[in-house]
Enzyme design. Structure first.
Site, PDB file in Angstrom:
ATOM      1  N   GLU A   1       1.886   4.440   5.444  1.00  0.00           N
ATOM      2  CA  GLU A   1       1.166   5.726   5.542  1.00  0.00           C
ATOM      3  C   GLU A   1       0.476   5.848   6.897  1.00  0.00           C
ATOM      4  O   GLU A   1       0.477   6.909   7.518  1.00  0.00           O
ATOM      5  CB  GLU A   1       0.153   5.842   4.395  1.00  0.00           C
ATOM      6  CG  GLU A   1       0.864   6.001   3.046  1.00  0.00           C
ATOM      7  CD  GLU A   1      -0.103   5.999   1.880  1.00  0.00           C
ATOM      8  OE1 GLU A   1      -0.683   4.932   1.610  1.00  0.00           O
ATOM      9  OE2 GLU A   1      -0.276   7.049   1.249  1.00  0.00           O
TER      10      GLU A   1
ATOM     11  N   GLU B   1       3.493   1.131  -4.104  1.00  0.00           N
ATOM     12  CA  GLU B   1       2.306   1.347  -4.954  1.00  0.00           C
ATOM     13  C   GLU B   1       2.659   1.423  -6.432  1.00  0.00           C
ATOM     14  O   GLU B   1       1.867   1.042  -7.291  1.00  0.00           O
ATOM     15  CB  GLU B   1       1.586   2.637  -4.539  1.00  0.00           C
ATOM     16  CG  GLU B   1       0.854   2.567  -3.216  1.00  0.00           C
ATOM     17  CD  GLU B   1       1.726   2.880  -2.024  1.00  0.00           C
ATOM     18  OE1 GLU B   1       2.976   2.922  -2.174  1.00  0.00           O
ATOM     19  OE2 GLU B   1       1.174   3.077  -0.933  1.00  0.00           O
TER      20      GLU B   1
END
Ligand code: COA
Length: 706
Positions: A109, A129
């Site tokens: 990210e 995740e």
């Protein structure tokens, strides 16, 4: 944690937070501050961001997630990430990210909020995740589809598998690839930064449009994925959240989509599923730390191996070694047994090739690493022997006697026994410090668990070597003590026994299996026994009855033994708890089992009743938790987390429930204790709370909560 250096107009920011450059508290803020410094510095034209050591960044520090107790805190955490990354992305000078090792989770990210990405070909990027029951919470669901399109982003966020840099490059996540070392990467990144510095407008991911060509197709991809999830037996909350967040990237402007991501992320972070998965992440890594085996304990190099016994387990273990590139001798008594074993191995590999999981070349390479033999020739040159002969103590003792004579003095001597006494084998070999249990789970080449059984004299070096080897073999190694059935089978015995007794009370085979698969087990207790073989269970119970000190309070239903007497061993004989049509593995309900159960109930004076589904689950999960507590109390497992890891990897306990001990905590130990007292009254005296469980429950504590 962050270094800032300027050379020739380029600022290089280095993340230096070993071991994996996790973005822990303050790291992202420090990167943001370093970027601001580069912007303010007039001599700087462009910025490079790189990781020190072996990797770029393995994501946000997962420890932070464990401190989030409320949804508000989780939302605030995500907001802080978004703000930092927005500040980095809107910087007025080009920022190039240089990726080596891994850019995972928050690491990717961060990389996507920078302007250009260059990666070593050996690097991997991913949004794992989901494996923690989460979605990306720092803009990943909004930036990723802008770079690689919706279908690829859905795959990455829902499967969680990292992708190699070459695929990420082809998909548009990475702009440029470099071969070679980290130094070559840095050189390439500096060159790219310099080129971008003079190239006018900066490209910012947030300003790209998702699916500019075909919004309808992008939305349809989201809807399809959602529909597919509905067909999965137990999809995670986070899987749906990932679809919804990516859909928001298609339908909403960047900031509004980001707000939606934050809400969904916060919902996931406070879910029990996520807490369970985060617990397992750390439990698995904690399991690698063995009391009495300090970090730095020398480990032996395993270059060659030998397996004794070419049956189902021995063959699977040989494949496991060959898959890891370790040459292995596979010994059995005679040519016929060996040929059968080698043919099974080839058949298994052929099936992998047919499913596209292996190339034909890799198959031949693996087969080439397995050398069949009927003698002990060459055993003096191997670094480890794994004994996988028939589960008979006398046979194993005689094998260990042989191994003690013919192997090198530093050779690890491992037994694949699932229940027998490692110390007896150690005595037979005369080399106690080298002897250890390596209990693989069936099929050995597939199941990830390796129960490493430490005998009384097993040396720290042998344990450390086994742990390292487990990782190399692609297994999760958990060290346990030497008791009957060790940890996995000892708990399984309680689970199965309770299942049998429930049959006598009136529950059916199919209903019990349905409840447990509904709970998330890959297969119910009876389906599992039909696969493993009822004869195997009967032999283990027989050992248990005859072994000293064990099983004095062991009431058991005769039902399983009766089936074994009838020759119903499970799938391999076409009938067990279920019956099977010839050539089929589909379990079919067999009324004979009900009749048998009714007869036994009548004999024991049990009034049959309808057993509610909730009771089935409560009885079986309580049996596991109580025995787990006993194992812990007696010191055969070092921590509750080890038991959870064992049960999840050994028997497919649903990871999103955290393992049997974690699950007991979510039920509440007071409730678990109350159930045990109730069962004792109602079902039988064999239900006794373990003192540890009683103590924790009475104090209002759990296995993990204080
Ligand atoms: N946060 C905190 N600690 C982390 C971490 C993270 N994101 N990623 C790894 N670690 C720690 C591990 O707990 C371990 O600590 P320990 O040595 O004290 O036990 C150490 O880093 C090494 O990790 P390990 O998994 O044993 O090493 P590996 O080389 O086998 O694997 C990774 C490295 C990065 C592939 C693996 O650790 C991983 O998948 N990490 C999680 C990535 C992730 O889910 N990121 C998303 C979070 S937003």
């Amino acid at each position: 944690m962050i270094r800032y250096e300027v050379g020739d107009g380029i600022a290089v920011i280095t993340i230096d937070n070993p071991p994996v450059n996790a973005l822990g508290s303050g790291v992202l803020e420090a990167i943001e501050a370093a970027v601001a410094r580069g912007i303010d510095d007039r001599s700087v034209q462009a910025i490079v961001l790189i990781g020190a050591g072996e990797t770029f960044a393995a994501g946000v520090d997962i420890n932070i997630f464990t401190t989030m107790t409320t949804r508000e805190q989780s939302l605030a955490l995500s907001e802080a990430f978004h703000t930092s990354l927005k500040n980095i992305e809107t910087a007025s000078k080009p920022i190039v990210v240089a990726i080596h090792g891994n850019a995972l989770g928050g690491g990717l990210e961060l990389a996507m909020s920078c302007h250009y990405r260059i990666a070593l070909s050996s690097a991997r990027v991913g949004q794992p995740e989901i494996l923690l029951g989460l979605i990306p919470g720092a803009g990943g669901t909004q930036r990723l589809p802008r770079l690689c399109g919706v279908p690829f982003a859905l795959d990455m966020c829902i499967d969680g598998k990292p992708v190699p840099a070459s695929r990420a490059h082809a998909a548009g996540i990475v702009d440029q690839l470099v071969d070679g070392s980290r130094d070559a990467l840095l050189t390439g990144a500096v060159a790219l930064a310099r080129a971008r510095a003079g190239a006018g407008a900066i490209r910012r991911t947030r300003e790209l449009r998702v699916a500019p060509q075909d919004v309808h197709a992008a939305l349809a991809a989201c809807d399809d994925r959602r529909a597919q999830l509905g067909k999965t037996s137990t999809p995670l909350l986070a899987s749906y959240a990932a679809v919804d967040a990516i859909k928001a990237a298609v339908t909403l402007p960047f900031d509004a989509g980001s707000a939606r991501e934050r809400e969904l992320f916060a919902d996931c972070l406070v879910s029990t599923e996520s807490r369970a998965l985060v617990h397992l992440f750390f439990a698995e890594r904690e399991a690698a730390k063995v009391p009495g085996v300090p970090k730095g304990t020398p480990v032996r190099d395993i270059r060659r191996a030998a397996i004794v016994g070419a049956g189902t387990m021995g063959g699977g273990i040989a494949m496991t070694y060959a898959n890891a590139g370790i040459p292995v001798l596979l010994k059995d008594m005679d040519d016929a047994a060996l040929q059968r074993g080698m043919a099974t191995i080839r058949r298994n590999y052929d099936a992998s090739v047919a499913k596209g999981r292996m190339t034909a070349d890799a198959l031949e390479r693996a087969m080439g690493l397995i050398t069949p033999t009927t003698s002990y020739d060459g055993f003096d040159a191997v670094d480890i022997v794994v004994e996988a002969v028939f589960e008979d103590l006398a046979l194993k003792i005689s094998t260990f006697g042989d191994l003690g004579r013919i192997t090198r003095h530093d050779c690890v001597l491992a037994s694949n026994t699932s229940t027998l006494d490692i110390d007896a084998l150690a005595r037979a070999s005369g080399r106690g410090s080298n002897v250890i249990g390596h209990h693989f789970f069936s099929p050995a080449n597939v199941m990830k668990l390796l129960e490493i059984v430490r005998g009384r004299d097993t040396g720290p070096e042998t344990i450390a070597t086994s742990q390292k080897l487990a990782k190399r073999l692609g297994k999760v190694g958990v060290v346990v003590g030497n008791c009957f059935g060790f940890v996995a089978n000892r708990m399984l015995l309680q689970y199965l026994r309770e299942s049998y007794l429930l049959l006598e009370e009136g529950a059916t085979v199919a209903a019990i299996d349905r409840v447990m698969t509904g709970f998330g087990m890959p297969v119910g207790p009876f389906g599992m026994e039909d696969i493993a073989g009822l004869d195997v269970g009967a032999r283990i119970r027989e050992h248990l009855r005859s072994s000293s000190g064990a099983g004095t309070d062991w009431p058991e239903s005769e039902i399983a033994n009766r089936l074994v007497e009838m020759g119903r061993f499970g799938q391999k004989t076409g009938a067990g708890w279920y019956r099977y049509e010839s050539g089929s593995r589909t379990p079919l309900v067999d009324p004979l089992v009900d009749t048998l159960a009714s007869e036994l109930s009548a004999r024991r004076g049990i009034a049959r009743r309808v057993v509610p589904d909730e009771e089935v689950l409560a009885r079986l999960s309580t049996a596991l938790a109580n025995e787990g507590a006993r194992v812990l109390e007696e010191g055969y497992a070092s921590r509750a987390g080890d038991i959870d890891v064992i049960y999840c990897y050994g028997f497919g306990f649903p990871r999103y429930r955290g393992g049997p001990m974690f699950y007991a905590d979510t039920v509440g130990l007071r409730t678990v204790l109350a159930r045990i007292h109730e069962y004792r009254e109602r079902v039988g005296d064999y239900w006794k709370p373990t003192p540890l469980l009683e103590k924790l429950a009475t104090a209002g504590r759990g296995f993990y909560t204080t």
